[in-house]
Design an enzyme around this catalytic site. Structure first.
Site, PDB file in Angstrom:
ATOM      1  N   ARG A 195      45.549  -6.677  57.115  1.00 17.68           N
ATOM      2  CA  ARG A 195      44.691  -7.851  57.388  1.00 17.68           C
ATOM      3  C   ARG A 195      44.510  -8.128  58.886  1.00 17.68           C
ATOM      4  NH1 ARG A 195      47.673  -9.888  52.935  1.00 17.68           N
ATOM      5  NH2 ARG A 195      46.434  -9.681  51.040  1.00 17.68           N
ATOM      6  N   LYS A 225      32.004  -5.443  67.922  1.00 21.62           N
ATOM      7  CA  LYS A 225      31.343  -4.867  66.739  1.00 21.62           C
ATOM      8  C   LYS A 225      32.114  -3.605  66.368  1.00 21.62           C
ATOM      9  CE  LYS A 225      26.504  -6.286  66.934  1.00 21.62           C
ATOM     10  NZ  LYS A 225      25.116  -5.813  67.124  1.00 21.62           N
ATOM     11  N   GLU A 263      21.462   2.596  77.965  1.00 26.84           N
ATOM     12  CA  GLU A 263      21.973   1.242  77.666  1.00 26.84           C
ATOM     13  C   GLU A 263      22.071   0.424  78.962  1.00 26.84           C
ATOM     14  OE1 GLU A 263      22.208   0.244  74.604  1.00 26.84           O
ATOM     15  OE2 GLU A 263      22.661   1.993  73.360  1.00 26.84           O
ATOM     16  N   LYS A 312      26.872  -8.473  79.073  1.00 25.69           N
ATOM     17  CA  LYS A 312      27.256  -8.437  77.657  1.00 25.69           C
ATOM     18  C   LYS A 312      28.266  -9.542  77.333  1.00 25.69           C
ATOM     19  CE  LYS A 312      28.115  -5.857  73.615  1.00 25.69           C
ATOM     20  NZ  LYS A 312      28.131  -4.600  72.894  1.00 25.69           N
ATOM     21  N   GLU A 324      25.876 -12.499  66.408  1.00 22.65           N
ATOM     22  CA  GLU A 324      24.445 -12.166  66.407  1.00 22.65           C
ATOM     23  C   GLU A 324      23.584 -13.092  65.535  1.00 22.65           C
ATOM     24  OE1 GLU A 324      23.753  -7.923  66.907  1.00 22.65           O
ATOM     25  OE2 GLU A 324      21.887  -8.141  65.808  1.00 22.65           O
ATOM     26  N   ARG A 333      22.262 -12.498  70.761  1.00 14.42           N
ATOM     27  CA  ARG A 333      22.846 -11.150  70.832  1.00 14.42           C
ATOM     28  C   ARG A 333      21.871 -10.074  70.343  1.00 14.42           C
ATOM     29  NH1 ARG A 333      29.059  -9.294  69.406  1.00 14.42           N
ATOM     30  NH2 ARG A 333      28.722  -7.098  69.891  1.00 14.42           N
ATOM     31  N   ASN A 379      19.432  -5.319  71.253  1.00 10.11           N
ATOM     32  CA  ASN A 379      18.827  -4.249  70.440  1.00 10.11           C
ATOM     33  C   ASN A 379      17.480  -3.788  70.980  1.00 10.11           C
ATOM     34  OD1 ASN A 379      20.613  -3.718  68.105  1.00 10.11           O
ATOM     35  ND2 ASN A 379      20.420  -5.928  67.884  1.00 10.11           N
ATOM     36  N   HIS A 393      16.061  -0.389  70.144  1.00 12.23           N
ATOM     37  CA  HIS A 393      16.855   0.163  69.046  1.00 12.23           C
ATOM     38  C   HIS A 393      16.085   0.258  67.730  1.00 12.23           C
ATOM     39  CE1 HIS A 393      20.006  -0.369  71.960  1.00 12.23           C
ATOM     40  NE2 HIS A 393      20.950   0.027  71.133  1.00 12.23           N
ATOM     41  N   HIS A 423      16.459   3.728  66.396  1.00 13.81           N
ATOM     42  CA  HIS A 423      17.171   4.074  65.155  1.00 13.81           C
ATOM     43  C   HIS A 423      16.267   4.898  64.241  1.00 13.81           C
ATOM     44  CE1 HIS A 423      20.196   0.535  65.682  1.00 13.81           C
ATOM     45  NE2 HIS A 423      20.661   1.652  66.178  1.00 13.81           N
ATOM     46  N   HIS A 426      22.014   8.842  70.577  1.00 17.08           N
ATOM     47  CA  HIS A 426      21.631   7.437  70.426  1.00 17.08           C
ATOM     48  C   HIS A 426      20.898   6.936  71.684  1.00 17.08           C
ATOM     49  CE1 HIS A 426      21.964   3.239  69.239  1.00 17.08           C
ATOM     50  NE2 HIS A 426      22.547   2.970  70.393  1.00 17.08           N
TER      51      HIS A 426
HETATM   52  P1  NAD Z   1      30.838   9.555  71.150  1.00 20.90           P
HETATM   53  O1  NAD Z   1      31.957   8.655  70.915  1.00 20.90           O
HETATM   54  O2  NAD Z   1      30.448  10.497  70.069  1.00 20.90           O
HETATM   55  O3  NAD Z   1      31.100  10.397  72.485  1.00 20.90           O
HETATM   56  C1  NAD Z   1      30.132  11.325  72.906  1.00 20.90           C
HETATM   57  C2  NAD Z   1      30.763  12.695  73.181  1.00 20.90           C
HETATM   58  O4  NAD Z   1      31.466  12.659  74.409  1.00 20.90           O
HETATM   59  C3  NAD Z   1      31.755  13.152  72.132  1.00 20.90           C
HETATM   60  O5  NAD Z   1      31.626  14.535  71.944  1.00 20.90           O
HETATM   61  C4  NAD Z   1      33.101  12.829  72.797  1.00 20.90           C
HETATM   62  O6  NAD Z   1      34.155  13.629  72.296  1.00 20.90           O
HETATM   63  C5  NAD Z   1      32.791  13.143  74.220  1.00 20.90           C
HETATM   64  N1  NAD Z   1      33.604  12.442  75.215  1.00 20.90           N
HETATM   65  C6  NAD Z   1      33.932  11.140  75.219  1.00 20.90           C
HETATM   66  N2  NAD Z   1      34.526  10.817  76.374  1.00 20.90           N
HETATM   67  C7  NAD Z   1      34.607  11.948  77.099  1.00 20.90           C
HETATM   68  C8  NAD Z   1      35.103  12.263  78.386  1.00 20.90           C
HETATM   69  N3  NAD Z   1      35.583  11.311  79.179  1.00 20.90           N
HETATM   70  N4  NAD Z   1      35.040  13.532  78.803  1.00 20.90           N
HETATM   71  C9  NAD Z   1      34.491  14.493  78.020  1.00 20.90           C
HETATM   72  N5  NAD Z   1      33.966  14.262  76.814  1.00 20.90           N
HETATM   73  C10 NAD Z   1      34.028  12.998  76.360  1.00 20.90           C
HETATM   74  O7  NAD Z   1      29.496   8.759  71.526  1.00 20.90           O
HETATM   75  P2  NAD Z   1      29.204   7.415  72.322  1.00 20.90           P
HETATM   76  O8  NAD Z   1      27.842   7.589  72.859  1.00 20.90           O
HETATM   77  O9  NAD Z   1      30.309   7.030  73.218  1.00 20.90           O
HETATM   78  O10 NAD Z   1      29.174   6.324  71.159  1.00 20.90           O
HETATM   79  C11 NAD Z   1      28.247   6.388  70.113  1.00 20.90           C
HETATM   80  C12 NAD Z   1      28.758   5.526  68.990  1.00 20.90           C
HETATM   81  O11 NAD Z   1      28.876   4.190  69.467  1.00 20.90           O
HETATM   82  C13 NAD Z   1      27.836   5.478  67.790  1.00 20.90           C
HETATM   83  O12 NAD Z   1      28.612   5.588  66.627  1.00 20.90           O
HETATM   84  C14 NAD Z   1      27.214   4.095  67.864  1.00 20.90           C
HETATM   85  O13 NAD Z   1      26.878   3.588  66.601  1.00 20.90           O
HETATM   86  C15 NAD Z   1      28.318   3.310  68.501  1.00 20.90           C
HETATM   87  N6  NAD Z   1      27.896   2.113  69.214  1.00 20.90           N
HETATM   88  C16 NAD Z   1      28.568   0.970  68.961  1.00 20.90           C
HETATM   89  C17 NAD Z   1      28.242  -0.187  69.622  1.00 20.90           C
HETATM   90  C18 NAD Z   1      29.048  -1.425  69.389  1.00 20.90           C
HETATM   91  O14 NAD Z   1      28.659  -2.492  69.874  1.00 20.90           O
HETATM   92  N7  NAD Z   1      30.159  -1.337  68.691  1.00 20.90           N
HETATM   93  C19 NAD Z   1      27.212  -0.191  70.580  1.00 20.90           C
HETATM   94  C20 NAD Z   1      26.547   0.996  70.834  1.00 20.90           C
HETATM   95  C21 NAD Z   1      26.902   2.150  70.149  1.00 20.90           C
HETATM   96  N1  GLY Z   2      25.365  -2.963  70.989  1.00 19.20           N
HETATM   97  C1  GLY Z   2      24.791  -4.172  70.556  1.00 19.20           C
HETATM   98  C2  GLY Z   2      25.775  -5.271  70.412  1.00 19.20           C
HETATM   99  O1  GLY Z   2      26.931  -5.146  70.720  1.00 19.20           O
HETATM  100  O2  GLY Z   2      25.406  -6.317  69.962  1.00 19.20           O
END
Ligand code: NAD
Ligand code: GLY
Length: 356
Positions: A118, A140, A182, A224, A234, A238, A242, A245, A249, A262
């Site tokens: 939990r 998120k 971003e 942010k 949101e 917030r 997007n 997006h 998406h 992305h």
């Molecule tokens: P990711 O986590 O897949 O990382 C991208 C690539 O870089 C991967 O292959 C990873 O292994 C590699 N990598 C990471 N750090 C590294 C480093 N320092 N050196 C070498 N390689 C490295 O992708 P991302 O772009 O970081 O994140 C995308 C994800 O984030 C998606 O799932 C998306 O939905 C999510 N997201 C979430 C939010 C949120 O608010 N929670 C916002 C935007 C995106």
């Molecule tokens: N990445 C969008 C949010 O955190 O709201």
């Protein structure tokens, strides 16, 4: 080192930004408190940063769990595997999960933290530019479902975020560019001057100049943090995060996840949103060109995939999480550095915009 606070009353937390912050063992240990740390990372990041982190936390008997690398592992299957690992190691509520990686590791770890017994505390150590400026801040957390991305999740805030700009030295250039999408997004929704700064900072940022990175990441996290503090779940404001997006998406889904990153899809999506705003009379043609030029400068796409038509965009966008009463809702610029949520874009407007 720079420090910021996400102000959410009893759930407030600090963000530390700078070169080498990951090596600040006392600070890390302060946030872990009396808990046992369990580091979650992936097989790409583990060889780079896990051994030193385990060494730093040696006195706290840390555990680690390494997942494969890829968006497909942000799933209920891996949620279950991590939970099983924690149970097998008798991890109680005095466990602190540490997400070491990009948005995939961060979102998955955060969701396990939100649910395990939990809720246990967690710390974000984002290692991609995208996760440093966006996903590690704001709480998120989610996993994907076969029927939709990020469809199962929770709002659950970390206890602290450690952003070490040095980790970007090992990040592939394409991933860095995706993170810049971003960054540019923040300028378009919140700060027109920042757009011009990004234009000027291009040579330094491409060289991964530490102080420029620190400045830019701090600026994005400050925007942010301000938005999240006002609208954690949101309800309104917030949603502005997007921008780009809705179209983005649709591109990701149509092209197959992973084919367009992305950030790449968001970049092309932002240009579409900007062009749509110009058609509505809210931006000038010159501003459209100014924005497109900055996006292009950071090696990001400014056009959607040539094979994608308006009907394909519309069919994906009809499933968007922001939709209400069957209407597609877009975030569109109302002027340079300001955006709003609009729900009066017709299918015909989209068809004219895409032009095929
Ligand atoms: P990711 O986590 O897949 O990382 C991208 C690539 O870089 C991967 O292959 C990873 O292994 C590699 N990598 C990471 N750090 C590294 C480093 N320092 N050196 C070498 N390689 C490295 O992708 P991302 O772009 O970081 O994140 C995308 C994800 O984030 C998606 O799932 C998306 O939905 C999510 N997201 C979430 C939010 C949120 O608010 N929670 C916002 C935007 C995106
Ligand atoms: N990445 C969008 C949010 O955190 O709201």
């Amino acid at each position: 080192m720079l420090e910021l606070k996400v102000d959410l009353n009893e759930r407030s937390y600090p963000i530390y930004i700078g070169a080498g912050v990951l090596a600040d063992t006392p600070k890390l240990i302060t946030h872990i408190g009396k808990c046992r740390p369990v580091i979650i990372t992936n097989e790409t990041i583990a060889p780079l940063y896990l051994p030193s982190l385990l060494e730093q936390l040696n006195g706290l008997s840390p555990l680690s769990f390494v997942i494969p690398d890829g968006e497909q592992y942000k799933s209920l299957t891996w949620f279950e595997k991590i939970s099983a690992f924690l149970l097998e190691h008798n991890c109680g509520r005095d466990t602190c999960l540490v997400a070491l990686g990009g948005g995939v590791v961060g979102d998955l770890t955060g969701f396990v933290a939100a649910c395990y017994q939990r809720g246990v505390p967690f710390i974000q150590i984002p290692t991609t530019l995208l996760s440093q400026v966006d996903s590690s801040v704001g709480g998120k957390t989610a996993v994907n479902h076969a029927l939709g991305k990020n469809m199962i999740g929770a709002f659950y805030q970390p206890k602290a975020v450690f952003i070490d700009t040095d980790t970007l030295n090992t990040l592939p250039a394409r991933e860095f560019a995706a993170g810049m999408a971003e960054v540019i997004k923040y300028a378009l929704i919140y700060d027109a001057d920042f757009l011009e700064q990004l234009n000027e900072l291009h040579p330094k940022l491409s060289q991964l100049d530490t102080s420029s990175l620190q400045y830019v990441i701090h600026k994005c996290c400050a925007i942010k943090a301000e938005i999240v503090a006002q609208d954690e779940t949101e309800a309104g404001l917030r949603a502005l995060l997007n921008l780009g997006h809705t179209f983005g998406h649709a591109i990701e889904a149509q092209m197959g996840y992973g084919n367009w990153l992305h950030g790449e899809a968001v970049a092309a999506g932002m240009v579409l949103a900007v062009k749509l705003a110009a058609r509505r009379g809210d931006l000038t043609q010159q501003q459209v060109e100014q924005i497109t030029k900055v996006i292009e400068k950071y090696d990001l796409p400014t056009l959607p995939p040539s094979q994608m038509n308006a009907e394909q965009f519309l069919s994906h966008m009809r499933k968007d999480k922001k939709n209400k009463q069957g209407r597609i809702r877009f975030i569109l610029p109302t002027q340079l550095g300001r955006c709003a949520l609009v729900d009066d874009v017709s299918d015909e407007n989209v068809i004219e915009l895409i032009g095929r």
